[in-house]
Every structure is written in C-alpha cells, then in structure tokens.
Design a protein around this motif. Sequence first.
Motif: not given
Length: 303
Positions: A115-132
């Motif tokens: 199993g593998a997961t990638g690395s995040l450039l940013a995670d909007g789940a830790k704040g109000p969220g990010l726009e497209i």
Amino acid sequence: MSADPKVVIGIATTGRPAILAELVDQLAKQSIRPHRLIISYARPDDIAAIPQTLRDSMSVEFVTGHMGAAVQRNVILDHVKNEDIILFLDDDFFPHPTYISRIIEAFLDHPDVLGATGSLLADGAKGPGLEIEEANRLNGNAKTTSFLQVEDVFNTYGCNMAFRCTAIKRLETRFDENLPLYSWYEDMDFSRSLLPHGRIVRVNGARGVHLGNKTGKGSGVRLGYSQIINSIYLARKGTYPWSHALKSAGRHFLINALKSFRPEPYIDRRGRLRGNLVGIGDLIRNRITPERAATLTISKVAS
C-alpha cells in the motif's frame, strides 16, 4: 506485476459534482493515464457535471449503491478486473500530472510494498478548505523531480491511497461497512490490515493537493460519535493499537470541547462535541456499535 502495470482509479463521490468533473478532467492529463476509471456515486446529481465527451475519452465506468465511503469503495473493489494497482482518490484530491507514474515506480521498485500514499503539497482538510484555482496553482508550480523516496508510514491517507491488487484479492481485504457514512478511519483500518504481509509507505515523489472541501461531510454529531466509537471499535478489532485509539478519542474530545466556545465557522464543533458525549455514554454502557452513527439526530450546523 508486469513491467507495464495497469492502474484502475476508484473515486467514491457524494455531493461535489463540479469538483468531481474538474478532477476527471485533470486525470485525463496525467503523464500516464489510468487503465480504467470507476466512479461510485449515491445520487445521479453527484455525476451530472461530467461532460459526455470527457466520459467517453476517459472510458468512465459508473457504479452506484448506498451512500458511505466504505460501502462505495467496496463497490469499486467488486469491479476491479485484471489490473495491477487500485488507486483510491477522494473526489477533492487533485494529483500532480506525474502522480500516477510515481506510484507505479514505487510499486515496481519495491515488491514488498502493498500500500502507498502520496505526499501533499497542501491539505485543506486542516483548515477552511482550498479552492480549485489554488490547487491548480500549487500543482502547476511544483517542479517535476526524478527523486523517488519511499518511507514506511502508520497508514495510508484516505484522500489518495494505492494498493497492490494481488494482495487485496489474496487476503480478501475489504473496507469495513460497519463504519457508516463518512466512515471515520476506514482508510487506516484497510491499509493496516495489510501490514502483517508487506509494507505501507508514503511516496514522496507522488504529490498532489487535497482541497478538504467541506460539502459532503454530513452531520457534526455523527462525525463526533465516530471519532470516539470508531477508534475503540478498531482497537478491539486489532487494526488500531490501543495506545493510539485512546489518544485519538481523547484528543478529539478535548479539542472539540475547548473550541466549542469559539468554533471555527467551517466546523460544527458543538455538534461534534455532542456526538463525542453520546459516544462516551455508549462506551460506558459497553455499546461499541459504530453503525449507530447513521441513526443519530443530525446537527443543524454543517460540519
């Protein structure tokens, strides 16, 4: 695994039609296209924004069933055929154009990785969220690198996680459908069930942006209940160490209690706290039933 692995992407979606359509468009621009794309939806409106031309060019397969992350992902698993890698993406995770190629490299170079997961450039789940637009900017500015490093991790992150199909089929691994709706920690349970048989890693070269969009999350009360009960349920099951489970349940209760006095506008802290308290009450009565979250009264404030 063959030298040219086939990748099937599975997306479980609920209530984010415009974001989903943008994601499908971006998947069409990957440096290596997926062999197949399966979208599991609960309501017709969930997939309405995807243009027919894009559906045809990506050969999108639509499957449907009851709403819930675990249930919808199991429907996807039921439709996996002869692919080598199954890649689960949240409908609000936007991968860098080289994401799939990096995941393939990791599995080819490390036969013991299941199993593998990638690395995040940013995670909007830790704040109000990010726009497209912000996600596209971050992916566009990220430099392509030939450096591919993998490191062992506790579990895969549900917004982007890939698995070796042969291992899943051999071990008959499934998402636990006792974890309803948002299915808190279903990603951890699934990936850690593979750990006795191989490695779970983060692929630092496989990058992307998680919008952390707040629509489709459901009730704060129900999520708060799951924060308590799911941790204990999985500890009893054996996929989550008791030391981690108790810390997780306690941490979320404390955070929700403290922040309920001045809650963030994008999080229903009071609803979550209410759900925490219901969960603690069930723990005292030794009623460890995560499926009860689906029957709790819904908070009027969006979580």
